[in-house]
Write an enzyme that holds these catalytic residues in place. Structure first.
Site, short mmCIF file in Angstrom:
data_model
loop_
_atom_site.label_atom_id
_atom_site.label_comp_id
_atom_site.label_asym_id
_atom_site.label_seq_id
_atom_site.Cartn_x
_atom_site.Cartn_y
_atom_site.Cartn_z
N ARG A 261 0.84 -1.20 0.00
CA ARG A 261 0.00 0.00 0.00
C ARG A 261 0.88 1.25 0.00
O ARG A 261 1.82 1.35 0.78
CB ARG A 261 -0.93 0.01 1.22
CG ARG A 261 -1.92 -1.15 1.23
CD ARG A 261 -2.86 -1.10 2.41
NE ARG A 261 -3.70 -2.30 2.43
CZ ARG A 261 -4.57 -2.59 3.40
NH1 ARG A 261 -4.73 -1.75 4.41
NH2 ARG A 261 -5.29 -3.70 3.35
N ARG A 276 2.12 1.24 10.22
CA ARG A 276 1.61 1.55 8.89
C ARG A 276 2.76 1.50 7.89
O ARG A 276 3.53 2.45 7.74
CB ARG A 276 0.95 2.94 8.88
CG ARG A 276 -0.01 3.15 7.71
CD ARG A 276 -0.67 4.52 7.80
NE ARG A 276 -1.53 4.63 8.97
CZ ARG A 276 -2.80 4.26 9.01
NH1 ARG A 276 -3.36 3.74 7.95
NH2 ARG A 276 -3.50 4.43 10.11
N GLU A 348 -6.36 -0.97 15.79
CA GLU A 348 -6.97 -1.95 14.90
C GLU A 348 -5.95 -2.99 14.44
O GLU A 348 -4.83 -2.66 14.05
CB GLU A 348 -7.54 -1.24 13.67
CG GLU A 348 -8.15 -2.19 12.64
CD GLU A 348 -8.24 -1.59 11.25
OE1 GLU A 348 -8.30 -2.38 10.29
OE2 GLU A 348 -8.24 -0.35 11.14
N SER A 351 -10.13 -6.28 10.52
CA SER A 351 -11.40 -5.69 10.10
C SER A 351 -12.17 -6.75 9.34
O SER A 351 -11.68 -7.27 8.33
CB SER A 351 -11.12 -4.47 9.21
OG SER A 351 -12.27 -3.68 9.04
N ARG A 390 1.22 -6.15 12.77
CA ARG A 390 0.61 -5.54 13.95
C ARG A 390 0.50 -6.54 15.10
O ARG A 390 0.59 -6.15 16.27
CB ARG A 390 -0.75 -4.95 13.59
CG ARG A 390 -0.65 -3.76 12.66
CD ARG A 390 -1.94 -2.98 12.54
NE ARG A 390 -1.77 -1.82 11.66
CZ ARG A 390 -2.64 -0.84 11.52
NH1 ARG A 390 -3.77 -0.87 12.22
NH2 ARG A 390 -2.41 0.17 10.70
#
Length: 426
Positions: A261, A276, A348, A351, A390
């Protein structure tokens, strides 16, 4: 993509749904574009009928030897062909315009999704485990660098910001996490392991809802293919342009892949550490099922993701996202948030989203039972099971000791060849 017939029937419901996601009313523009398209299509059908009638008359004139009539009718047919060509071009342009309008709009929230425009409208559903507060808790960057196994500078020299080099036992721990998650989902939860392509075409990115909205957040190769931002893209597209027999549903698929990403929309956020990154690993879960079973499948998938955190004994909470905080393709989403002691907050880590038939319409993915007269769109669901990087961060911070060592969760011992800590043994 949206059901245009349903939008025509109740445009106010669509506008209310989009307004709950912070968008203005869009149905007037869509209905106007739809009306213009249908008008040109009607005119085109009339022209084609007239051309066919003239062609029939030419045949009759030829049979009767009326050469003058043949010449006149042929000229009229040529004129009709020119008009049909012009109108066909305009019809294609109007169809593309309507498609563009619809493709840019997100899914409609489910009726039980709470109202709200950002994370402040999210609703906590449940918690598991007790968050441990440590006044002197180090963050994962200080821990990793203290162990000499996490190097952001070396990564920056070769790749730039938002990359990391892991080495030694920390690299092994990350590998162990991915293998553990994949084994749990495939061996205990009934998901089928898939090793999918990491490069996909525009159509695959569009089908999963990544295009056109998230083009800037993705990496594109020089040949036009896209590096997948999540294995959801590859897994969901396995049923594109297919009619799946109903007795094969649900399809439950899992993949451990690198994800890429650009994070163009996250400038300045989480610049420190591994939260991130441009490149990370994730175990992705995708389910393809019927509309009747999809809500139950959503709860099941969320429980499968929660099971990973329970096995790792990491405190977490499950949050129902409000309408304004959901992803583009989702109609309902549960986020799992893991506790990070250094930040004294929840972050988070998974999801799990129910997309309804939104992606299926973009992919033309349908199913049909033996008694069904026509095929129907499948429902698709996706969830992280989990984000590996994460999870590594959460383990490092929750399992640290005062000496800077990292205890390895019991569930990972079989993958670590007897190693119980990252760092020198006491």
């Amino acid at each position: 993509m949206h059901d245009l017939r349903a939008l025509r029937d109740d445009p106010a419901a669509f506008d209310r749904a989009w307004e709950s996601r912070g968008l203005s009313a869009h149905t007037p523009a869509i209905l106007a574009a739809d009306e213009r398209l249908r008008a040109i299509q009607t005119g085109l059908q009339t022209l084609q009928s007239m051309r066919n009638e003239l062609s029939r008359q030419i045949g009759q004139a030829k049979a009767a030897g009326r050469d003058a009539d043949v010449a006149d009718l042929t000229a009229r047919v040529d004129s009709q062909k020119s008009l049909i060509s012009q109108n066909s071009k305009e019809e294609a342009e109007r169809r593309d315009h309507l498609h563009t309008l619809l493709a840019a709009l997100p899914n409609l929230p489910a009726p039980d999704v709470p109202l709200g425009l950002d994370e402040h409208g999210n609703v906590e559903i449940r918690r598991w485990g007790e968050p441990v507060g440590r006044e002197a808790a180090k963050d994962h960057v200080d821990l990793g660098q203290g162990l000499g196994m996490m190097d952001f500078e070396a990564a920056a020299r070769m790749s730039g910001a938002r990359f990391v080099v892991l080495s030694g036992a920390l690299a092994r721990l990350q590998r162990a996490l991915g293998q553990f998650m994949l084994d749990l989902q495939t061996q205990e939860h009934g998901y089928t392991e898939v090793s999918p392509p990491l490069l996909v075409r525009d159509a695959a990115m569009f089908g999963a809802g990544q295009l056109p909205k998230f083009a800037e957040d993705s990496f594109r190769a020089t040949d036009g293919l896209w590096l997948i931002p999540t294995a959801e893209v590859s897994l969901a597209n396995l049923v594109r342009d297919q009619i799946t027999p109903a007795d094969r549903l649900p399809l439950r698929l899992a993949a451990l892949t690198p994800c890429f990403r650009s994070e163009a929309g996250a400038a300045g956020k989480d610049t420190r550490g591994m939260i991130r990154q441009h490149q990370f690993e994730k175990v992705e879960l995708v389910s393809v099922t019927t509309p009747e079973e999809s809500e139950a499948e959503h709860e099941r998938m969320t429980a499968c993701a929660e099971a990973v955190l329970k096995r790792l004994e990491l405190p977490f909470r499950t949050v129902l996202l409000c309408a304004g905080d959901m992803g583009f393709s989702a109609r309902k989403t549960y986020d799992l948030e893991v506790w990070l002691p250094s930040q004294n907050t929840w972050r988070e880590i998974s999801s799990c989203s129910h997309c309804g038939d939104f992606q299926a319409r973009r992919m033309d993915a349908r199913f049909k039972g033996p008694k069904d007269k026509t095929a129907r769109f499948v429902h698709t669901l996706n969830g992280s099971g989990l984000a590996v990087g994460r999870a590594l961060v959460a383990i490092m911070e929750n399992y640290q000791d005062e000496a800077g060592r990292i205890a390895i969760p019991q569930a990972l011992h079989p993958y670590m060849r007897g190693m119980t800590h990252v760092g020198a043994e006491a």
